[in-house]
Design a protein around this motif. Structure first.
Motif, short mmCIF file in Angstrom:
data_model
loop_
_atom_site.label_atom_id
_atom_site.label_comp_id
_atom_site.label_asym_id
_atom_site.label_seq_id
_atom_site.Cartn_x
_atom_site.Cartn_y
_atom_site.Cartn_z
N PHE A 128 0.86 -1.19 0.00
CA PHE A 128 0.00 0.00 0.00
C PHE A 128 0.89 1.24 0.00
O PHE A 128 1.68 1.44 0.92
CB PHE A 128 -0.91 0.01 1.24
N ALA A 129 0.81 2.01 -1.07
CA ALA A 129 1.70 3.17 -1.22
C ALA A 129 1.26 4.29 -0.30
O ALA A 129 0.24 4.92 -0.53
CB ALA A 129 1.70 3.63 -2.66
N ARG A 130 2.01 4.48 0.74
CA ARG A 130 1.75 5.62 1.62
C ARG A 130 2.72 6.72 1.27
O ARG A 130 3.79 6.47 0.72
CB ARG A 130 1.98 5.21 3.07
N ASP A 190 6.34 15.71 -3.15
CA ASP A 190 5.71 16.95 -3.55
C ASP A 190 4.36 16.97 -2.86
O ASP A 190 3.97 16.02 -2.21
CB ASP A 190 5.59 17.06 -5.08
N ARG A 191 3.64 18.06 -3.05
CA ARG A 191 2.44 18.17 -2.25
C ARG A 191 1.22 17.55 -2.92
O ARG A 191 0.12 17.62 -2.40
CB ARG A 191 2.20 19.64 -1.90
N THR A 192 1.44 16.95 -4.07
CA THR A 192 0.29 16.27 -4.68
C THR A 192 -0.01 15.01 -3.89
O THR A 192 0.88 14.37 -3.36
CB THR A 192 0.59 15.87 -6.13
N SER A 193 -1.27 14.69 -3.85
CA SER A 193 -1.65 13.56 -3.03
C SER A 193 -1.49 12.27 -3.82
O SER A 193 -1.56 12.26 -5.05
CB SER A 193 -3.10 13.71 -2.61
N TYR A 194 -1.27 11.20 -3.11
CA TYR A 194 -1.26 9.88 -3.73
C TYR A 194 -2.71 9.50 -3.93
O TYR A 194 -3.49 9.53 -3.01
CB TYR A 194 -0.60 8.86 -2.80
N GLU A 195 -3.01 9.14 -5.14
CA GLU A 195 -4.39 8.83 -5.43
C GLU A 195 -4.42 7.60 -6.33
O GLU A 195 -3.54 7.43 -7.16
CB GLU A 195 -4.99 10.02 -6.17
N PHE A 196 -5.38 6.76 -6.13
CA PHE A 196 -5.53 5.64 -7.05
C PHE A 196 -7.00 5.36 -7.27
O PHE A 196 -7.84 5.81 -6.50
CB PHE A 196 -4.81 4.39 -6.53
N ARG A 222 16.78 15.98 -3.73
CA ARG A 222 16.38 16.99 -2.77
C ARG A 222 17.32 17.00 -1.58
O ARG A 222 17.58 18.02 -0.98
CB ARG A 222 14.96 16.70 -2.26
N SER A 266 20.56 18.72 -2.80
CA SER A 266 20.43 20.13 -3.21
C SER A 266 20.68 21.06 -2.03
O SER A 266 20.19 20.83 -0.93
CB SER A 266 19.05 20.37 -3.80
N ASP A 301 15.44 21.25 2.31
CA ASP A 301 13.99 21.07 2.19
C ASP A 301 13.48 20.30 3.39
O ASP A 301 14.15 20.17 4.40
CB ASP A 301 13.65 20.35 0.90
#
Lengths: 681, 618
Positions: free
Chosen positions: A123-125, A131-137, A176, A179, A183
């Motif tokens: 389960f991809a947590r 990045d701030r995009t949510s994991y969605e499936f 990151r 760099s 961050d």
């Protein structure tokens, strides 16, 4: 909260109890190895040694769905590239819930295979905020319901599933880390913030820091490589590293006595704190890589991978663990071949070989039926069937300390058990192909076996059409006709002759659309119609120019809004004013879109198709043409594929290719045109 | 996310009452297995209650940071955002609680319905697929959510619109005896021929049926032969005949003609899968009693079918039919989900949505909006925070009495939020000096100011998702949408403060007071506190000659757009990961909105007077 911790076991027991109730023989019923977050580390260590020793590794997985819309299902009219796009869409949108890995090793003493079925809950947590995009499936309702019917344990998956990072995500996380801007990963401590403020002004300072940085960097990289290489290697670290570490941690006071100025020391400390943070972040990344360690293991060990009808599985592996899926099948295949040089699909094997076909007694080549036919001893627990003239390949199952030679306690559609079944089917199939494991020496590699070569690295791109792709070359071939006796020979489809229609009145059925077009373009013009869903249909014409004829006629009819066009046989089809028509290439464009609306007509709109009739370019050959249609395309008469916007009714009449028009229709058209002209004048 | 979850987790421990045992509110958990029993119980609880509180658990809410409703959203854009979420994500739990307030005592009957959009009727409905946000699932897992129970045993449903579609698709016979109307047009020759032919067929068939029944032929062979010869069929145990029709006109004619046989014949419409009529089937009954028996049978079968199709929606229909006020904490989110899952697909226009909703739920209360009535500056957004806020400042004892008694089993904790909403609502009524009893008598006038509050307030109520408390250090200011400018294309990882200082002095328009806040990492909002400066700035950005340090920023790729571009991005469905790329695409598409419906402008201005920019975000 404690009660919730227990339910996975409860559910396991339940599913086991169920499977026990169905199997009538007293075969030992210990569960296969379920791996979740809590036992992943130790299971990975074990799996490493099992995979290393294995002759082949069978895999299988369970996903949250297969098709994101009904029209994304596999159709007979799907061209090779479309088929890949459909596989790609599925692998990108759905999640893998379970990953079954089952290494098989031939034990020459026991004269039996030793299998270690593992069932990983995945389960991809979002463990590292990349990045701030949510994991969605996406979840397909019917697939979830199907899994539920087989007592799939969703709780184990979501509560305890192992997370992962793809190679791309891991690289991003490391980038990151390195760099300088810093961050979220390297939360600078108060201490660090103070020291970073130290300005590096002098050249000597800069050189010194760089030197230290380099040494620390080397040390860090080595440390990391060890970690990736495996925990056992950590015990024998590089001499230099050992020394450096000692120097770093224990002999720092000595170093300062060695003539470092306090300024230099503070520079060292700055690096030290930074490195410490980086190391911690590295470890965090390593942990976040999670399940991908298993994929890396399978790839690095170069073992023969066995799956059953596994193109979708491989696509999931690619998109989840390696990199985003490329846009063409050719790129996909070359990437897969790089990471997994030998893959065998048991479905190909079963359908390609005549002796196996006979063994299968023409029954379906689904995994469970193949398993029960080829491996009855394991599937049903028969003790040495007297009637069977050929001995079955023996498979002994080891799970932790437990072992059994007639183990059958997995639940169907549990990835670990399906992987086990796949492996058993493969072993049995090999034996039928004449591969004698008893003569098989441990040094011999199955991937080099001559008898397997012609089946190696072939996958069904689509089982429905028997389209096979070769992972080594990217070549595709249709299944050898006659190799599979169950199936009808495939019709050759000329994609140039295919028209795509959508948005027509909902009461029209594909057969009615066919009649409607035949009335206009002649009774033999349409070979067949094929419903994509209730809003869209493929029309297969007998000639390619009929596609453009139809498109032109449609355009003309829609532009002239008079009584005659309402009487035209096609008006039934155009009713509602929302009927769209296009060539096959538009279908590809729509399939390639990441959007998935349930209805095809909505999808086309969402993709941004604004025109109602696609007008084909006159002389240019379609670039993405199927090889099969090249023969046919030569027959295209140039005047038939003229641009329709410039056409008027006279052209339609003069065109030699339009004799199919009902005469009275043309007459009435001419009349209207004449009336219009006279009134205009 | 971790912080967020932890906060939410602790949130559940904030007790509305200091006594620990009273915290353990027990909520009746309803799945497929106990649904029909619970429905009856719910029905009686509903009719005995004054209000209904609802609380929903979805599989996600927004895919990218800017996709969530923020304080800078107008009702249009806020609606478009929740519309997208409602269409994308799935509702897994629906907690609903009929309750009554009498004095300081609240009597509540909480239910938590577990839902799963299972395709029970094999029609591809209610939902072919749905999206899940991992963070939502993980958060639910932490609260001990049982996904197995939900997926194995969740109750399915169909929306009103889907039910209609399913009925058409399933093509069940429809009783036509009651729907006969006189035909409008005079009969043609063809009509007369049709009617006469059918009439004679029916007479003949009826005669042979009654003859054969009187003769009592028991021989199966003779019976089947007779059936073959007469073309008669059986409908259940009764004989029937099918009249093929070619058009709805013929259906009409057949029915008119059949009127004279209605004593013992029942006409059924056999629909095609597309919704038209395939045939009319006539069933012969032996007597008037038998006829009414058949009609009852048909009606029962239809009701049974409807019940099966509606599934959980029955609960929604009950609440809607009761016309009781519905209390929620997140009205815009909750009701867009309710509308899309149980009523019909969400319309594109917010007003259309509100009108449709109004007809189904005439009274809706938003507790977070009511909280604003207490202290406009105290934007307390989560329920536990609101409860503790009220507890600290007001003396308003509320005693909860729950129908399902004390908690015995820990599995009954799900859906307790709905009880908290009841509690909070009761407390708010007491603090705001509203007598709930007066609602019935004066037809809701007392609470009118709070009812359907999300008409005017859309933005801030959405913040409750993360359960955080937003502390307002500065006083909020009202800003017109026209004074907002979206900026993007600036350097990566630039903070709002840095951007502001870069802009300051870069041009004359920045000499007056302005502010900057980041929407996401790619895009910022610029607020001008003086009118017309935003337009001046946009003109500067569009002009060829830009001087000073602003030109440097522009050469680095800085772009600007007005609020309408943002609106367009939302209405065109350009939900990219970064707002910057959405705005890029939106500015590339021609502006059709402003020309097509100029009448929406005034509403926007009206609302903009109410727009609050949270300075703490800046």
């Amino acid at each position: 909260m404690n009660t919730t911790r227990h339910w996975p076991q409860r559910a396991f027991i339940l599913s086991r109890a169920l499977s026990r109730a169905f199997s009538d023989t007293p075969s030992p019923t210990f569960p296969l190895k379920h791996v979740t977050r809590s036992n992943f580390e130790s299971a990975l260590v074990e799996l490493r040694s099992h995979v290393r020793a294995a002759d082949f590794v069978a895999i299988d997985m369970e996903m949250t769905g297969v098709t994101s819309a009904p029209w994304r299902e596999s159709f007979e009219f799907d061209r090779f590239d479309i088929r890949y796009l459909k596989v790609k869409d599925s692998a990108e949108k759905f999640a893998v819930l379970q990953f079954g890995v089952c290494p098989f090793r031939w034990d020459s003493l026991k004269q039996s295979f030793i299998a270690h079925p593992h069932n990983f809950f995945v389960f991809a947590r979002q463990e590292i905020p990349l990045d701030r995009t949510s994991y969605e499936f996406l979840c397909q309702t019917t697939s979830m319901d199907f899994l539920a019917k087989y007592q799939f344990d969703f709780n184990a998956c979501i509560h305890e599933g192992i997370s992962y990072l793809s190679r791309g995500q891991e690289d991003e996380a490391r980038k990151r880390l390195i760099s300088p801007k810093g961050d979220q990963l390297t939360h600078p401590s108060h201490n660090l913030r103070e020291t970073t403020d130290l300005p590096l002004v002098r050249v000597a300072d800069v050189l010194f820091t760089e030197r230290m940085k380099k040494r620390l960097g080397e040390w860090r990289d080595d440390l990391l490589q060890n970690r990736v290489g495996g925990p056992q290697e950590e015990k024998v670290p590089d001499d230099l590293n050992q020394q450096f570490r000692t120097v770093f941690f224990k002999m720092r006071p000595a170093l300062s006595l060695d003539g470092f100025t306090s300024h230099q020391l503070s520079l060292i400390r700055m690096e030290e704190v930074k490195t410490d943070h980086q190391r911690r972040a590295e470890m965090k990344i390593n942990a976040a890589v999670g399940f991908r360690h298993v994929i890396d293991l399978l790839s690095s060990e170069n073992k023969l991978i066995v799956g059953h009808n596994c193109i979708l599985d491989i696509a999931h592996v690619h998109s989840k663990f390696l990199a985003p899926l490329p846009s063409t099948a050719e790129e996909f295949v070359s990437c897969v071949n790089k990471y997994f040089p030998s893959i065998i699909d048991t479905k190909i094997l079963l359908n390609a070989d005549y002796t196996l076909q006979r063994k299968m007694k023409r029954s379906s080549t689904s995994l469970s039926s193949a398993f029960s036919l080829l491996c009855p001893e394991i599937a049903h627990g028969f003790t040495r069937n007297v009637l069977s003239y050929e001995p079955c390949v023996k498979v002994e199952v080891h799970v932790d300390e437990m072992r059994s030679s007639n183990w059958n306690s997995g639940a169907k559609h549990e990835a670990g058990y399906d992987a086990f079944m796949t492996g058993c089917v493969f072993a049995q199939a090999c034996s039928h192909l004449g591969i004698d494991f008893q003569l098989h020496s441990p040094s011999e590699n199955l991937t080099q076996n001559e008898k397997l070569q012609k089946h190696m690295n072939l996958l069904y791109l689509s089982w429905i059409n028997g389209d096979i792709i070769d992972l080594r070359t990217g070549n595709r071939s249709a299944e050898l006709s006659g190799s599979n006796m169950i199936r009808k020979p495939y019709r050759k489809i000329l994609f140039k002759n295919i028209l795509l229609l959508w948005g027509f009145p909902s009461k029209l059925k594909p057969s009615m659309i066919r009649d409607c077009i035949c009335k206009t373009l002649g009774p033999t013009s349409v070979i067949c119609t094929y419903g994509i869903d209730q809003t869209a249909v493929f029309v297969q014409f007998s000639k390619a120019e009929l596609v453009s004829d139809f498109l032109n006629l449609k355009e003309t009819l829609e532009q002239s809004n008079d009584a005659i066009s309402h009487l035209h046989p096609l008006s039934q089809l155009l009713e509602g004013g929302n009927t769209h028509a296009a060539s096959y290439e538009t279908y590809k464009e729509i399939c390639a879109s990441p959007i998935s609306k349930v209805l095809f007509a909505d999808q086309a709109e969402a993709v941004g198709i604004k025109w109602k009739t696609e007008l084909l370019p006159s002389d240019k050959e379609e670039s993405h043409d199927n090889t099969r249609s090249h023969l046919e395309s030569a027959m295209d008469s140039p005047q038939a594929v003229e641009k329709s916007k410039s056409r008027n009714t006279e052209d339609v009449v003069n065109d030699s290719s339009n004799k199919r028009f009902c005469d009275d229709i043309i007459d009435s058209f001419l009349k209207v045109e004449k009336i219009r002209r006279t009134t205009n004048l | 996310m971790v912080i967020l979850i932890r906060r939410r987790f602790f949130g559940t421990k904030i007790s509305p009452n200091s006594h620990r045992h009273k915290l353990q509110w027990s909520v009746k958990q309803v799945t497929k297995s106990n649904f029909s029993d619970s429905l009856q119980e719910f029905k009686s609880h509903l009719s005995a209650s004054e209000f209904v509180a609802v609380s929903l658990q979805n599989t996600g809410s927004f895919s990218a940071p800017w996709n969530r409703v923020s304080s800078f959203d107008s009702p249009e854009t806020a609606y478009l955002k929740v519309r997208r979420a409602a269409e994308r994500f799935q509702l897994l739990q629906f907690a609903i609680c009929p309750f009554t307030i009498s004095g300081s005592k609240v009597t509540a009957h909480p239910y938590n319905f577990h839902l799963f959009p299972r395709d029970e009727l094999n029609t591809g409905m209610p939902s072919y697929s749905f999206s899940c946000q991992t963070s939502y699932l993980t958060a639910m897992a932490r609260q001990g959510f049982d996904f197995n129970a939900c997926i194995y045993d969740g109750i399915s449903y169909l929306s009103r619109a889907q039910e209609l579609a399913a009925k058409v698709r399933m093509a069940n016979p429809i009783n036509l005896n009651h729907v006969v109307e006189a035909s409008s047009s005079p009969p043609t020759v063809a009509d007369t021929v049709f009617v006469e032919r059918v009439k004679s067929r029916i007479k003949h068939w009826k005669k042979s049926c009654t003859d054969s029944t009187s003769k009592k032929i028991d021989d199966a062979l003779v019976k089947s032969l007779q059936k073959l010869v007469l073309g008669g069929e059986q409908y259940g145990s009764r004989p029937c005949m099918t009249i093929d029709v070619c058009s709805e006109r013929q259906v009409q004619l057949a029915l008119e003609m059949l009127r004279e046989f209605f004593d013992d014949l029942v006409a059924l419409k056999i629909p095609t899968k597309g919704g038209g009529t395939q045939a009319v089937r006539v069933v012969l009954t032996s007597s008037k009693e038998d006829k009414s028996l058949l009609e009852r049978e048909l009606q029962n079968a239809e009701e049974e079918q409807n019940k099966k199709m509606r599934g959980f929606r029955e609960v929604i229909e009950l609440v809607s039919a009761s016309q009781k006020p519905v209390v929620s904490h997140n009205t815009l989110n909750d009701f867009s989900v309710i509308h899309s899952k149980f009523i019909a697909p969400l319309p594109l226009d917010v007003n259309e949505f509100l009108n449709s909703l109004q007809s189904i739920f005439p009274h809706i209360f938003d507790v977070s909006h009511m909280m604003k009535g207490i202290g406009p500056l105290e934007n307390v957004t989560s329920i536990p925070a609101a409860v503790s806020y009220l507890k600290n400042r007001f003396f308003a004892p509320v005693e909860m009495e729950l129908s399902h008694g004390a908690l015995l089993d820990e599995s009954k904790i799900h859906g307790r939020t709905v009880v908290r909403i009841c509690y909070l609502f009761a407390k708010l009524c007491s603090v705001l000096k509203i007598t709930p009893g007066s609602i019935q008598s004066s037809d809701g006038k007392v609470l009118d100011g709070y009812a359907n509050a999300f008409r005017s307030c859309s933005g801030n109520s959405e913040e409750s998702l993360d359960g955080g408390i937003r502390i307002w250090t500065n006083s909020p200011r009202k800003v017109d949408c026209k004074d907002l400018v979206f900026l993007w294309g600036f350097r990566n990882r630039l903070s709002a403060g840095m951007l502001k200082s870069l802009l300051q002095g870069s041009h004359d328009v920045f000499s007056e007071e302005f502010d900057v806040c980041l929407v996401d990492k790619s895009c910022a909002i610029l607020v001008f506190f003086h009118p017309n400066l935003s337009q001046a700035f946009l003109d500067v950005m569009n002009s060829e000659e830009i001087s000073g340090s602003l030109s440097e920023l522009v050469s680095e790729g800085l772009r600007a757009a007005d609020y309408d571009t943002y609106k367009r991005a939302c209405s065109l469905g350009l939900w990219e990961t970064d707002l910057a790329s959405s705005l890029d695409k939106a500015s590339a598409t021609p502006d059709r909105l402003s020309q097509s419906d100029p009448e929406t402008k005034p509403a926007e201005i009206y609302w903009c007077n109410d727009l609050i920019i949270n300075l703490d975000d800046l």
